[in-house]
Design a protein around this motif. Structure first.
Motif, short mmCIF file in Angstrom:
data_model
loop_
_atom_site.label_atom_id
_atom_site.label_comp_id
_atom_site.label_asym_id
_atom_site.label_seq_id
_atom_site.Cartn_x
_atom_site.Cartn_y
_atom_site.Cartn_z
N ILE A 134 2.77 67.01 50.25
CA ILE A 134 1.59 67.81 49.95
C ILE A 134 1.89 68.82 48.84
CG2 ILE A 134 -0.05 69.48 50.92
CD1 ILE A 134 0.25 68.01 53.57
N GLN A 135 3.11 69.35 48.83
CA GLN A 135 3.46 70.30 47.78
C GLN A 135 3.39 69.63 46.41
OE1 GLN A 135 7.54 71.69 47.26
NE2 GLN A 135 6.79 73.79 47.05
N ASP A 136 3.77 68.36 46.33
CA ASP A 136 3.71 67.65 45.06
C ASP A 136 2.28 67.61 44.52
OD1 ASP A 136 5.07 65.85 43.04
OD2 ASP A 136 3.52 64.50 43.77
N LEU A 137 1.30 67.45 45.41
CA LEU A 137 -0.10 67.47 44.98
C LEU A 137 -0.53 68.88 44.59
CD1 LEU A 137 -1.69 65.09 47.64
CD2 LEU A 137 -1.24 64.58 45.25
N HIS A 138 -0.07 69.87 45.33
CA HIS A 138 -0.45 71.26 45.03
C HIS A 138 0.14 71.74 43.70
CE1 HIS A 138 -1.61 72.63 49.38
NE2 HIS A 138 -2.32 71.60 48.95
N LEU A 139 1.19 71.09 43.22
CA LEU A 139 1.82 71.52 41.98
C LEU A 139 1.27 70.79 40.76
CD1 LEU A 139 5.55 71.92 43.06
CD2 LEU A 139 3.78 73.67 42.83
N ILE A 182 -2.93 88.45 15.01
CA ILE A 182 -1.69 88.01 15.66
C ILE A 182 -1.88 86.58 16.15
CG2 ILE A 182 -0.04 88.45 17.51
CD1 ILE A 182 -0.81 91.36 17.42
N PRO A 183 -1.19 85.59 15.57
CA PRO A 183 -1.34 84.19 16.02
C PRO A 183 -0.73 83.97 17.40
CG PRO A 183 -0.37 84.35 13.81
CD PRO A 183 -0.30 85.70 14.42
N PHE A 184 -1.26 82.96 18.09
CA PHE A 184 -0.67 82.52 19.35
C PHE A 184 -0.71 81.00 19.40
CE2 PHE A 184 -5.18 83.22 20.40
CZ PHE A 184 -5.51 81.99 20.95
N HIS A 185 0.13 80.44 20.25
CA HIS A 185 0.24 78.98 20.39
C HIS A 185 0.77 78.69 21.78
CE1 HIS A 185 2.19 74.92 18.97
NE2 HIS A 185 1.22 74.76 19.85
N PHE A 186 -0.05 78.02 22.60
CA PHE A 186 0.35 77.59 23.94
C PHE A 186 0.24 76.07 24.02
CE2 PHE A 186 -1.29 81.90 24.68
CZ PHE A 186 -0.22 82.47 25.35
N VAL A 187 0.94 75.50 25.00
CA VAL A 187 0.85 74.08 25.30
C VAL A 187 0.43 73.94 26.75
CG1 VAL A 187 2.09 71.89 25.46
CG2 VAL A 187 2.62 73.48 23.61
N VAL A 188 -0.61 73.14 27.02
CA VAL A 188 -1.07 72.94 28.38
C VAL A 188 0.02 72.21 29.17
CG1 VAL A 188 -2.84 71.90 29.85
CG2 VAL A 188 -3.46 72.83 27.60
N PRO A 189 0.54 72.82 30.24
CA PRO A 189 1.65 72.20 30.98
C PRO A 189 1.18 71.02 31.82
CG PRO A 189 0.98 74.21 32.07
CD PRO A 189 0.17 74.13 30.79
N ALA A 190 2.14 70.18 32.19
CA ALA A 190 1.82 69.02 33.02
C ALA A 190 1.85 69.35 34.50
CB ALA A 190 2.81 67.88 32.73
N ARG A 191 2.71 70.28 34.89
CA ARG A 191 2.84 70.62 36.30
C ARG A 191 3.15 72.11 36.44
NH1 ARG A 191 3.21 66.87 40.05
NH2 ARG A 191 4.50 68.13 41.40
N LEU A 192 3.09 72.58 37.67
CA LEU A 192 3.43 73.96 37.98
C LEU A 192 4.82 74.02 38.58
CD1 LEU A 192 0.06 74.96 39.70
CD2 LEU A 192 0.69 75.29 37.30
#
Length: 513
Positions: free
Chosen positions: A148-153, A124-134
């Motif tokens: 501070i939330q901007d840094l935590h994300l 079963i193939p999979f494909h993800f992309v590493v996100p830039a932010r949360l």
């Protein structure tokens, strides 16, 4: 439909194979693959069974987890308290075609039943992309300020609890791990029951996200950072004053980590610190001291907590008492050590220009329109002729360590400080050498792969990053503690190559894991 006995001979293997793995399996440990922001994580799940095995689904997800412990907790406890934060969970949507032809229509639970056949592995193939932010749901606790939330994300880098060949200067009390998690789910025996996990596996990966360079820190008069140091020098033990020497610098540019190659080799991250010396002689006969040994170390500080942090730890807060739920771990690595020669840093004699300047009438006061500025008129130390020298200090991060970017998350932070010391030798046989020490903030940042962000957006992918999070309490836990996490968002790609926004696993299935 009854379940077959769960024994090793029933379900042989469930394995995660990355696209970068060698084509021929080997008994050696699987290589650790590194990724950065917007990188594609491709591969497949390989399922085999020695006897027919029915199942309801295969669940594939990209997980990011922070774990911390705090052994110095003062409460009477049996084991060190700890916590776990699942800050990222991207679930791969699988079309019915992913399970092949061995599918029969719904059982008692109303879902299709898939089958593992002996001698016929299921891929079963999979494909993800590493996100830039949360997503904002990753950080919902109380904070000192919205900034501070901007840094935590920002996506935290992999740290600790990892099998890389080089030390990343992290303590055992804190870890940030990423991995591809695959689960094989059973067929529910009835419409009111839930599927169980028949088998699961986690393939760890290494993530070094791209990170921006923050503005230089402001080091005020009472700052614990030391960007300038002044010392009085004497001609000898029982002799008069020679003058004052001041060593100064500014925060250098960040060390920039190149995008992670699969073999962990690349250019050495470097920066340039510039040291400025000024010697103010006590009188015209006093000559500047001879410069000696110059050493530079970088201190990596990891702050870990079992409670979400409300602020950003740095050198300014490091010496203050930490609360009972957090602690800090620091270690030093040598960057440079050499003798400063007169050729490399020659002294320059400077005679200040006369400072008798009549003020412009626009700056006059009621007392006098002809006040004279005597600030640099000479007559006392610091206002007359002086000597100056400049020392360029190139610095490179050693390749025998695994360096991770400066980051601040809800539970773990990593920041760096340059510790610079310069020995000076006043003239005279009885003169005592002096040491001037500076403590300078410095950043380590990750560099993204050039063109990846543009290609990601140009490809029409919806930039929906991050994940919904599960928190584990102070008792800690493992991957089985992530059940019940429902807000799963992110970017995953189907077998056909269609990018889909975050896939939310049905709540019924989540509750039944």
């Amino acid at each position: 439909m009854g379940l077959l006995p769960l024994t090793p001979s029933t379900l042989r293997t469930i394995d995660v194979v990355l696209a970068s793995d060698p084509p021929t399996p080997s008994p050696a440990p699987k290589p650790i693959t590194s990724y950065t922001t917007y990188d594609d994580i491709r591969g497949h799940i390989l399922l085999t069974s020695s006897i027919p095995q029915p199942f309801s689904a295969v669940e594939i997800s990209l997980l990011g987890t922070i774990r911390t412990t705090h052994p110095d907790h003062i409460a009477p406890i049996i084991a060190a308290p700890g916590t776990q934060h699942v800050f990222l969970k991207l679930v791969m949507p699988l079309p019915p075609s992913a399970y092949g032809a061995n599918t029969s229509p719904g059982g008692e639970g109303g879902e299709d039943i898939h089958h593992l056949t002996p001698g016929q592995p299921l891929k079963i193939p999979f494909h993800f992309v590493v996100p830039a932010r949360l997503l904002p749901v990753a950080c919902k606790h109380d904070l000192e300020s919205p900034a501070i939330q901007d840094l935590h994300l920002q996506l935290p880098p992999s740290m600790g609890n990892f099998l890389l060949p080089r030390d990343d200067l992290a303590p055992e009390m804190a870890s940030v791990t990423y991995g591809i998690h695959a689960k094989l789910m059973s067929v529910p025996p009835s419409a009111t029951s839930y599927p169980q996990t028949l088998a699961s596996t986690l393939r760890k990966i290494h993530v070094v996200p791209a990170s921006p360079e923050a503005p230089p820190l402001s080091a005020g008069k009472d700052s614990r950072y030391i960007l300038s140091k002044t010392k009085s020098l004497r001609r000898g033990v029982f002799k008069g004053k020679l003058g004052t020497l001041t060593l100064s610098t500014t925060q250098p540019r960040a060390f920039c980590l190149p995008p992670p190659p699969t073999d962990h080799h690349g250019p050495t991250p470097s920066t340039l610190a510039t040291l400025t010396l000024r010697f103010d002689p006590a009188d015209a006969s006093c000559l500047p001291p001879r410069l000696g040994a110059l050493t530079a170390k970088i201190r990596a500080t990891t702050v870990h907590s079992i409670r979400p942090a409300r602020g950003i730890p740095d050198e300014e807060t490091r010496s203050s008492p930490y609360e009972i739920h957090s602690g800090a771990y620091s270690t030093h690595v040598s960057l440079a050590s050499h003798e400063v020669t007169g050729v490399a840093a020659p002294w320059t004699y400077v005679i200040p220009a006369p400072a008798y300047e009549r003020r412009d009438s626009g700056y006059s006061t009621a007392e006098s329109d002809g006040d004279i500025n005597l600030a640099n008129s000479g007559g006392k130390e610091g206002t007359g002729p002086y000597y100056t020298a400049t020392i360029p200090l190139p610095l490179s991060l050693p390749a025998n360590k695994t360096w991770i970017p400066t980051f601040h998350s809800c539970l773990v932070s990593r920041f760096y400080t340059l510790m610079i010391e310069l020995m000076v030798h006043p003239p005279g046989k009885s003169a005592v050498p002096s040491c001037l020490a500076l403590k300078v903030p410095v950043q380590v940042m990750g560099e993204g792969r050039e063109g990846r962000e543009e290609a990601f957006e140009a490809g029409g992918r919806a930039v929906v990053e991050g994940a919904a999070l599960g928190w584990e309490g102070e008792g800690g836990g493992d991957l089985e503690g992530m059940e019940g996490v429902e807000g799963l968002q992110g970017v995953a790609v189907t077998e056909a190559g269609d990018e889909l926004p975050g896939y939310v696993t049905p709540a019924r299935r989540l509750r039944g894991r």
